[in-house]
Design an enzyme around this catalytic site. Structure first.
Site, PDB file in Angstrom:
ATOM      1  N   ASP A  71       0.776   3.797  -3.600  1.00  0.00           N
ATOM      2  CA  ASP A  71       1.079   5.233  -3.678  1.00  0.00           C
ATOM      3  C   ASP A  71       2.032   5.525  -4.830  1.00  0.00           C
ATOM      4  OD1 ASP A  71       3.143   3.875  -2.419  1.00  0.00           O
ATOM      5  OD2 ASP A  71       3.607   5.498  -1.029  1.00  0.00           O
ATOM      6  N   LEU A 108       0.837  -1.201   0.000  1.00  0.00           N
ATOM      7  CA  LEU A 108       0.000   0.000   0.000  1.00  0.00           C
ATOM      8  C   LEU A 108       0.870   1.248   0.000  1.00  0.00           C
ATOM      9  CD1 LEU A 108      -2.714   1.534   0.356  1.00  0.00           C
ATOM     10  CD2 LEU A 108      -2.422   1.208   2.826  1.00  0.00           C
ATOM     11  N   ASP A 109       1.562   1.455   1.099  1.00  0.00           N
ATOM     12  CA  ASP A 109       2.481   2.581   1.250  1.00  0.00           C
ATOM     13  C   ASP A 109       3.726   2.049   1.933  1.00  0.00           C
ATOM     14  OD1 ASP A 109       3.869   4.893   1.802  1.00  0.00           O
ATOM     15  OD2 ASP A 109       2.342   5.775   3.091  1.00  0.00           O
ATOM     16  N   PRO A 110       4.732   1.680   1.155  1.00  0.00           N
ATOM     17  CA  PRO A 110       4.908   1.964  -0.269  1.00  0.00           C
ATOM     18  C   PRO A 110       4.244   0.916  -1.171  1.00  0.00           C
ATOM     19  CG  PRO A 110       6.848   0.864   0.563  1.00  0.00           C
ATOM     20  CD  PRO A 110       5.935   1.042   1.744  1.00  0.00           C
TER      21      PRO A 110
END
Length: 841
Positions: free
Chosen positions: A522, A517-519
């Site tokens: 994004d 997700l993050d990272p």
């Protein structure tokens, strides 16, 4: 032997072979005789269970027509059982068909939609509908597999079958569906729902010869390159809704291009509100029709000015419906019409008349494993886009770690019968729970620090997914380098991993990182916009990105507004990192001890009370994203989202010493929390005064009251509640939070991601774009965090197994060949962003 006796024995033999009455066998022999030539044996027919998607309920042949084949022709018909087919299995049994799973006894297998690659049976003739004869790249892996397998013949009649589906049933359905949607969104004073103006547009209405000669139908079909479309000038500015069903391939001019639609929109002459594209030619006659929609999600919006799609009905653009299996919404009527048209040709086929002119014209591949003469041009498309057929290789994935994000990844990979997964964990019960009930999933007990056992397991698999703590990724990478196996992680590329890049390239392996997700998401969503802007001659002037995993609003019912489903230690330590960024033209450096005190309000939606803190060094992503020097940017910022009040409390806890990583031997015995607090505050009596003193505030300050009430809610002044046996206060505090800040049964989590882009175009105009994801977990299934971390990693793993990622070394998903297919698949899994655009003065 007399001819009569010969026919008697033939009939008797066929009756025994097919287990049918002798009279029916004689009728069978009689109908297959041609002239004075001895009859050809009947071919048996198999009807597939449709499995392309859960909406497909149509059938190629109805029970009435199957009954004619079995009782009048004498053919044997096998039908795969199906609980969703529009006609129940019982009807086919009553028609004389054999309902069974195995279709291998059938000579000819027929269906409505494409056959999954792994379900093709060798030495069979197939007849089904698909998009292949124009070289559609998404079905070239299927065509390549059919050529590679020893199939007898692959037939489909693209033109005639398509007309069966669209000339009656589908057209009516499109009018009803589109008009219903259109009437909902159109409101103006002079409009009356009792009157709709419709007109049929013919090729002669919008096609013009480039030399000014009059339109000639035969000449156009022979030389389409000599014609151009003026649809964008003559018709599009005056139409509110368009239903498109024209035949198109790359030889023909487009009905309307992206550039033409953009120009009309810029001139405020694009009146179109809605398009129903029943041709479903992706980037075809309507160049901006970028993908098929689905029955689940029938519409999307196209913004002609930005040349991008989004899913907000409130946003700017033209609504598009491009469902490629729309007739299945009327499965009974579509099946009956289809079966009526198809039965005469199927009858010829089972009689052995495979050279019937219609069947011959519909043949794509021959029994010799080659393309039919009229389709030789497809070899070029197969060579370019047919490599997806490699998925038939049985592949093994090793998943290290059995935490909550692993479940979506394991389930996704196991959707293919050609994938197997080994779940290796230092917690064997946890691994068994994850593997339980999942076919082709096995478990292994493993400590990643046991290098010999790790190497042994890695060597037995084709790819390794590392969900262990990030500090252990280099250990796993070393084992992958030794065994020359690809590797996937959802973590940041650490310096230790980055140092392995040259070795990974020389070993011809890929170590894919930052694909969660993050990272992860994004990076991919940001790079998609960055690349789009650069391709149009624009430049990025600012980029602000927020992301956070939170309880859903209704579950944020504790003082911190936060809950954990895994160890809190990583979250708490992240609040102690230093940060660098540029915001609104100002360069900012924040030391770790001040990070939680730098929180700022974040406005995404009015219903959310959010704040955020900077996330590490944002400036290093200038090179990572290819955005140029910092002097050319107004803002470059990445931050972490929390509900308002979280940062204030965590900053206070840090000031009180609860985030201390100093080793303390007295904590190993598990002392009462009141004693731990007394040791931190220097008193065991007046806690409020001590807390105020530590925070540099007066006892009456409202902040002191909020901190005290939270500490009391957590039970940190209790004489009986003991801290978990630990070596640091941070570890003891983490154990307490993990116990107190938990999701109750039925509660759900939430993931929020919000990008803000500042764009400057070549003409000097400026634009602000936002791209927002809000995803909620399913209390009975995956959490939002598990889904948005596990699915990107799973898709990246699948691409490595299928040979779709060719870059070697230590990489992140920042190139179009990687992020584009992953984002497309994530959208199909329900991970979608809402985009908005505004012009700046």
């Amino acid at each position: 032997m007399s001819k009569h006796n010969t026919r008697f024995l033939q009939g008797l033999s066929l009756a025994r072979q097919r287990r049918i009455p002798y009279a029916q066998a004689r009728r069978c022999l009689a109908t297959t005789a041609v002239g004075g030539i001895e009859p050809r044996p009947l071919l048996s027919l198999g009807i597939r269970r449709e499995d392309k998607n859960h909406w497909e309920r149509r059938v190629p042949l109805t029970p009435d027509h199957v009954e004619k084949l079995t009782k009048e022709v004498g053919a044997r018909v096998y039908v795969q059982p199906s609980s969703k087919r529009v006609f129940p299995d019982q009807k086919y049994e009553q028609a004389g068909a054999l309902v069974q799973e195995d279709l291998s006894p059938a000579d000819v297998i027929i269906g409505v939609k494409e056959v999954p690659l792994d379900k093709l049976i060798e030495d069979k003739t197939y007849l089904f509908f698909s998009h292949t004869h124009k070289g559609q790249k998404y079905n070239m892996p299927l065509l390549k597999t059919i050529l590679d397998k020893p199939l007898m013949r692959y037939c489909k009649n693209e033109k005639e079958w398509w007309m069966v589906f669209t000339d009656s049933v589908s057209d009516c359905l499109l009018w009803v569906t589109e008009l219903h949607s259109w009437l909902k969104i159109v409101h103006f004073a002079a409009w009356s729902p009792q009157k709709v103006y419709a007109c049929q547009v013919k090729p002669s209405d919008y096609l013009v010869h480039k030399d000014g000669k009059p339109y000639d139908r035969e000449h156009y079909h022979a030389h389409p390159e000599e014609y151009a479309s003026n649809f964008h000038e003559k018709i599009a500015p005056y139409a509110t809704m368009l239903i498109n069903g024209i035949f198109w391939n790359e030889r023909y001019p487009r009905l309307i291009t992206k550039a033409q639609a953009k120009q009309l929109a810029l001139e405020d002459r694009l009146r179109l509100l809605s398009i129903a594209d029943i041709s479903c030619d992706i980037n075809g006659s309507l160049e901006f029709m970028s993908h098929s929609s689905t029955i689940n999600h029938p519409f999307y919006m196209y913004d002609p000015i930005t040349e991008s799609t989004h899913n907000s009905i409130e946003g700017r653009g033209v609504q598009i419906m491009s469902i490629d299996n729309l007739p299945t919404e009327l499965p009974l009527e579509a099946s009956e019409y289809f079966s009526n048209a198809l039965t005469p040709y199927v009858t010829q086929l089972v009689k052995g008349n495979v050279n019937h002119p219609v069947l011959d014209r519909a043949t794509i591949t021959t029994e010799k494993g080659a393309l039919a003469d009229r389709h030789q041009k497809l070899y070029d498309a197969i060579s370019k886009h047919g490599q997806g057929a490699k998925v038939f290789k049985n592949s093994r994935a090793l998943v290290l770690g059995s935490g909550f994000v692993a479940a979506p990844l394991v389930d996704y990979l196991l959707r293919s019968k050609h994938h197997s997964v080994t779940i290796a964990s230092n917690s064997l019960p946890e691994a068994r729970t994850l593997a339980g009930g999942r076919k082709n999933a096995t478990v292994a007990e493993l400590s990643v620090t046991d290098k010999e056992q790790l190497r042994h397991l890695v060597g037995q698999h084709d790819v390794v997914v590392s969900f262990v703590p990030a500090t252990l990724h280099p250990v796993v990478a070393e084992a992958c380098l030794d065994a020359r196996k690809n590797m996937v992680t959802a973590s940041y590329i650490s310096p230790a991993l980055a140092a392995l890049d040259a070795r990974a390239q020389s070993s011809n392996i890929t170590i894919m990182n930052e694909i969660g997700l993050d990272p992860g998401i994004d990076h991919m969503t940001a790079m998609k916009l960055f690349d789009h802007v650069r391709s149009k001659g624009g430049r990025i002037k600012s980029f602000v990105s927020w992301c956070g995993g939170l309880p859903a609003p209704e579950a944020s019912d504790n003082p911190l507004g936060y809950k954990f489903s895994w160890s809190p230690k990583g979250v708490l330590l992240a609040g102690l990192n230093s940060a660098r960024y540029k915001l609104d033209g100002k360069m900012v450096d924040i030391p770790g001890e001040r990070l939680l005190k730098s929180a700022m309000d974040v406005n995404i939606y009015k219903g959310f009370a959010l704040e955020g803190v900077p996330n590490r060094d944002s400036l290093k992503y200038l090179d990572f994203y290819g955005l140029g020097p910092v002097d050319g940017m107004d803002s470059m910022f990445r931050g972490t989202l929390r509900y308002k009040g979280y940062a204030e409390l965590m900053a206070a806890f840090n000031d009180l010493g609860l985030l201390s990583t100093t080793t303390r031997s007295d904590l190993e015995s598990g002392m009462p929390w009141a004693n731990v607090m007394a040791s931190l505050l220097g008193t065991s009596t007046n806690y409020r005064a001590a807390v105020a003193s530590k925070l540099g505030l007066s006892e009456s300050d409202a902040k002191v009251g909020r901190v005290m009430s939270t500490l009391q809610w957590l039970g940190m002044f209790s004489e009986t509640a003991k801290a978990a046996s630990s070596t640091t206060v941070l570890d003891a505090f983490c154990a307490l939070l993990q116990k107190q800040l938990v999701y109750a049964p039925g509660e759900r989590d939430m993931v929020a991601m919000h990008h803000i882009f500042g764009i400057e175009w070549a003409d000097g105009s400026k634009e602000k774009r936002t791209s927002t994801l809000v995803a909620y977990g399913d209390p009975t299934g995956y959490s939002a965090m598990a889904k948005t971390v596990g699915l990107p990693a799973a898709i990246g793993t699948e691409m490595l197994l299928n040979g779709q990622i060719t870059r070697k070394g230590v990489i992140a998903p920042t190139t179009k060949d990687i992020y584009e297919p992953i984002l497309e698949k994530l959208e199909k899994e329900g991970v979608r962003f809402i985009e908005a655009i505004s012009r700046e003065a």
